[in-house]
Design an enzyme around this catalytic site. Sequence first.
Site, short mmCIF file in Angstrom:
data_model
loop_
_atom_site.label_atom_id
_atom_site.label_comp_id
_atom_site.label_asym_id
_atom_site.label_seq_id
_atom_site.Cartn_x
_atom_site.Cartn_y
_atom_site.Cartn_z
CG ASN A 124 21.87 -2.78 -39.00
OD1 ASN A 124 22.45 -1.84 -40.13
ND2 ASN A 124 20.78 -2.50 -39.01
CD GLU B 145 15.92 -3.70 -49.23
OE1 GLU B 145 15.01 -3.80 -47.98
OE2 GLU B 145 16.24 -4.60 -50.53
CB CYS C 92 15.88 -3.43 -41.24
SG CYS C 92 16.91 -4.60 -41.69
P1 NDP Z 1 22.16 6.40 -42.45
O1 NDP Z 1 20.89 6.58 -43.30
O2 NDP Z 1 22.63 8.01 -41.53
O3 NDP Z 1 22.73 6.35 -43.01
C1 NDP Z 1 23.33 4.52 -43.74
C2 NDP Z 1 24.67 5.33 -45.11
O4 NDP Z 1 24.26 6.24 -45.59
C3 NDP Z 1 25.57 5.25 -44.63
O5 NDP Z 1 26.66 4.89 -45.12
C4 NDP Z 1 25.83 6.90 -44.65
O6 NDP Z 1 27.24 8.01 -44.55
C5 NDP Z 1 25.13 7.80 -46.02
N1 NDP Z 1 24.56 8.64 -45.85
C6 NDP Z 1 23.83 9.27 -44.97
N2 NDP Z 1 23.68 10.60 -45.76
C7 NDP Z 1 23.75 10.21 -47.64
C8 NDP Z 1 23.97 11.40 -48.44
N3 NDP Z 1 23.33 13.04 -47.73
N4 NDP Z 1 23.86 11.05 -49.20
C9 NDP Z 1 24.12 9.69 -49.57
N5 NDP Z 1 24.67 8.54 -48.17
C10 NDP Z 1 24.37 9.22 -47.09
O7 NDP Z 1 21.22 4.78 -41.76
P2 NDP Z 1 21.98 3.76 -40.56
O8 NDP Z 1 23.51 3.62 -41.51
O9 NDP Z 1 21.96 4.74 -39.58
O10 NDP Z 1 22.20 2.62 -40.19
C11 NDP Z 1 20.19 2.09 -39.76
C12 NDP Z 1 19.36 2.72 -40.24
O11 NDP Z 1 19.26 1.24 -41.07
C13 NDP Z 1 18.20 2.25 -39.84
O12 NDP Z 1 16.63 3.07 -40.41
C14 NDP Z 1 17.25 0.51 -39.97
O13 NDP Z 1 16.44 0.58 -40.38
C15 NDP Z 1 18.25 0.95 -41.99
N6 NDP Z 1 18.46 -0.95 -41.99
C16 NDP Z 1 17.68 -1.02 -43.14
C17 NDP Z 1 17.72 -2.78 -43.63
C18 NDP Z 1 17.19 -2.56 -44.69
O14 NDP Z 1 17.27 -3.81 -45.25
N7 NDP Z 1 15.79 -2.68 -44.86
C19 NDP Z 1 18.65 -2.87 -42.68
C20 NDP Z 1 19.42 -2.68 -41.81
C21 NDP Z 1 19.72 -1.32 -40.94
P3 NDP Z 1 27.66 8.23 -42.40
O15 NDP Z 1 27.17 7.61 -42.22
O16 NDP Z 1 28.88 7.53 -43.02
O17 NDP Z 1 27.90 9.14 -43.37
#
Ligand code: NDP
Length: 495
Positions: free
Chosen positions: A154, A250, A284
Amino acid sequence: MSKINSLQLYIGGEWVNSTSGETFQSNNPAKPTQILGVFQKGNKEDVDRAVETAERAFEKWSETPAPKRGLVLLKTAQLLRENKEKLARGVTMEMGKVIREARGDVQEAIDIAEYMAGEGRRLFGFTTPSELEKKFCMTLRMPIGICGLITPWNFPIAIPAWKIMTALICGNTIVFKPSSETPLCATRLVQMLELAGLPKGVLNMVIGPGDDVGMRIVKHPRVRAISFTGHKNTGALILQKAGLKRVGLEMGGKNGIIVMDDADLNLAVDGVIWGGYGTTGQRCTAASRVIVHKEIKEKFEIALVDRIKKLKIGNGLNPDTDVAPLISKAAQEKCARYTAIGKREGARLLVGGKIPKMEGFYFEPTLFTKCSIDMRITQEEIFGPIVSIISVGDMEESIEVMNSIEYGLSSAIYTRDINRALEAIMKIEAGIVYINSSTIGAEVHLPFGGIKHTGIGAREGGIEGINEFSETKTVYIDYSEKLQKAQIDHDFSLI
Ligand code: NDP
């Protein structure tokens, strides 16, 4: 230097194919048939290659004086600035964000690069008196080692930049896994660092699925720290699997804006529009709950609905667009599902709630009222343009409602009463509180992050970001030329 649209993995300072040779595509959410690139799909073996090269690069990079490391960051900031418009267009095309917000995404990367370059001339430890004579005490900041950085889609440039610039200035080497939704933006950011002269092997990028590439980074015994931003469930799994590593998480939010009866209503409406529907609610820190004093609820709702109806849905490249597409069809369907849930739960739909009949993953800006804290739409992170209004009778109730969720990231209150503002600052359970301003808009020199199920580990940004990516070493220098024992040789008779 490879071409700017290189779509490979970056390992050991080279653009390389994955060991499997498999590929995947990245699409434009505003025109899903438009393919933006074909990317090498990394796997566990590629992570292992990346860790090896990061390990080889560590000694030299960690011994490079931090102000000199900072010069690479400054050069990167300059390149990001020179390419800002192109990079912003890439953000809009790959994740849909409206172009003026996409420029903000790139600007945030510039800001953190410049800020962290400056930190290279500080990286403060401290000195303190010893309890013994002729003994000198101080702390030093040391790099951690290889850091695994796992990021969401995002903020496809800004979030990777927050982590990369901080890890680099502290002298770490990196294995970076961006989201599979935004590999093009990640590639462009890495290319800027390469062009800026970052030594080979210091930063490695392995693009690929989270459960394969991401999980291998998490479990790799030679990766010393994981910094993850993403969904709560992914974060929980990472914490479970990381073993004895440093883990910074985060995660999600269900942020609220309180609007009291003495608020400047126009300002509060502006805040809800920006917090709730900016980035199509995919932040987020997005405000998905509005907690409104019952005395002004009706007036506030009329003004808000009027503004929502004027929001323009469309391609983010169009400068008039207010609400751009969601990241994917799955995200669009999730919004439709939660709208149905909200109706079933008894909330009243005031505006929106539908998938518009247009190409792309759009969803109408949606507002529910007559919501309560036991509804799923007020408790669960939807990550789309859906806002719920909860009415309250007084300040105390507004804080109760604000805190009634599992998350604790951002929050805001609109009031002209200083006592109420201070009450909110002290009692809201969140990492960030805004007074008379919306829930979004982090500045890089301040700590960013949340509590409860939003965050575990140090904050990002500012000096707390440095804490996340460095180890503290405590140093005692005894120049008394005799054996002195702390606690034992201290003369307590003086007190
Ligand atoms: P995800 O948790 O789906 O993915 C985040 C990252 O983790 C991606 O690179 C993804 O890879 C990777 N990932 C997925 N599964 C695994 C696993 N089993 N092991 C290790 N890595 C993994 O989140 P989103 O990308 O959909 O992002 C949205 C979320 O992020 C929302 O909940 C939002 O609130 C949060 N967010 C929080 C922020 C904060 O600062 N608190 C800021 C911005 C967003 P891939 O997708 O390539 O499979």
